[in-house]
Write an enzyme that holds these catalytic residues in place. Sequence first.
Site, PDB file in Angstrom:
ATOM      1  N   HIS A 128       0.682  -1.130   0.015  1.00  0.00           N
ATOM      2  CA  HIS A 128       0.155  -0.069  -0.031  1.00  0.00           C
ATOM      3  C   HIS A 128       0.868   1.395   0.250  1.00  0.00           C
ATOM      4  CE1 HIS A 128       0.770   0.886   4.145  1.00  0.00           C
ATOM      5  NE2 HIS A 128       0.838  -0.204   4.441  1.00  0.00           N
ATOM      6  N   GLU A 152      -2.136  -7.098   7.318  1.00  0.00           N
ATOM      7  CA  GLU A 152      -1.156  -7.026   7.994  1.00  0.00           C
ATOM      8  C   GLU A 152      -1.053  -7.885   9.204  1.00  0.00           C
ATOM      9  OE1 GLU A 152       1.975  -7.017   7.842  1.00  0.00           O
ATOM     10  OE2 GLU A 152       2.571  -4.707   7.740  1.00  0.00           O
TER      11      GLU A 152
END
Length: 219
Positions: free
Chosen positions: A20, A93
């Site tokens: 990201h 994550e």
Amino acid sequence: MKANKSRIILSTKKIYLVRHGQTEFNKRGIVQGSAVNSSLNDTGRAQADAFYQAYRHIPFDVVYTSALNRSIESVQSFIDQPIPHFIRPGLNEISWGEMDGKLATATEHNEYKDLLARWQQGDIEFKMWGGESPLDVQKRQEPVVTEILNSPYETILMCMHGRAIRILLSLITKTSLAEMDQFQHANLCLYVLEGSVQEIKIVCSNDQQHLAGLQQIPD
């Protein structure tokens, strides 16, 4: 005698795997795991647009992201084309437990260094209090990887997170998690993977050429 047409043909995959773009948590040095659902900042949005401009010509069949905003926002322009989009929490994550959302002070930094050292020594089940170990993350990634490799999609865009990418690349390349730090990354970097169910190879690592023309976004 008629030829047997029922045999399974394994499709070759080409996976574009990106991290990201930048968030304010990245910029300020705040620990940002799965419990932190932040959005991109101005720099992150510029990085996402630069990646889109560089790769919008690729005929992606599908987009896979984690369930976190920063992952989805980084490839939103592709999703809007439209391209089928699958959100998989298994790609989130790692959870840093009690460290999530905290500024990385000297104390936390030392704890983090100790954590990495233990992982590099092979203690891949070790975790921060309330968090996940690399092995925990890899176990939740496995069903998603199986889904992708057995899907009919051949040209795939994935957006994930730094530590999760290291763990996923270890899984796909059959590398020990103790060696996962060899897989370097930066915000909106690109890995390209090619192969099939039997074997996936990394053909491009931590590529950031698409970000070369970006101007520095003022603070």
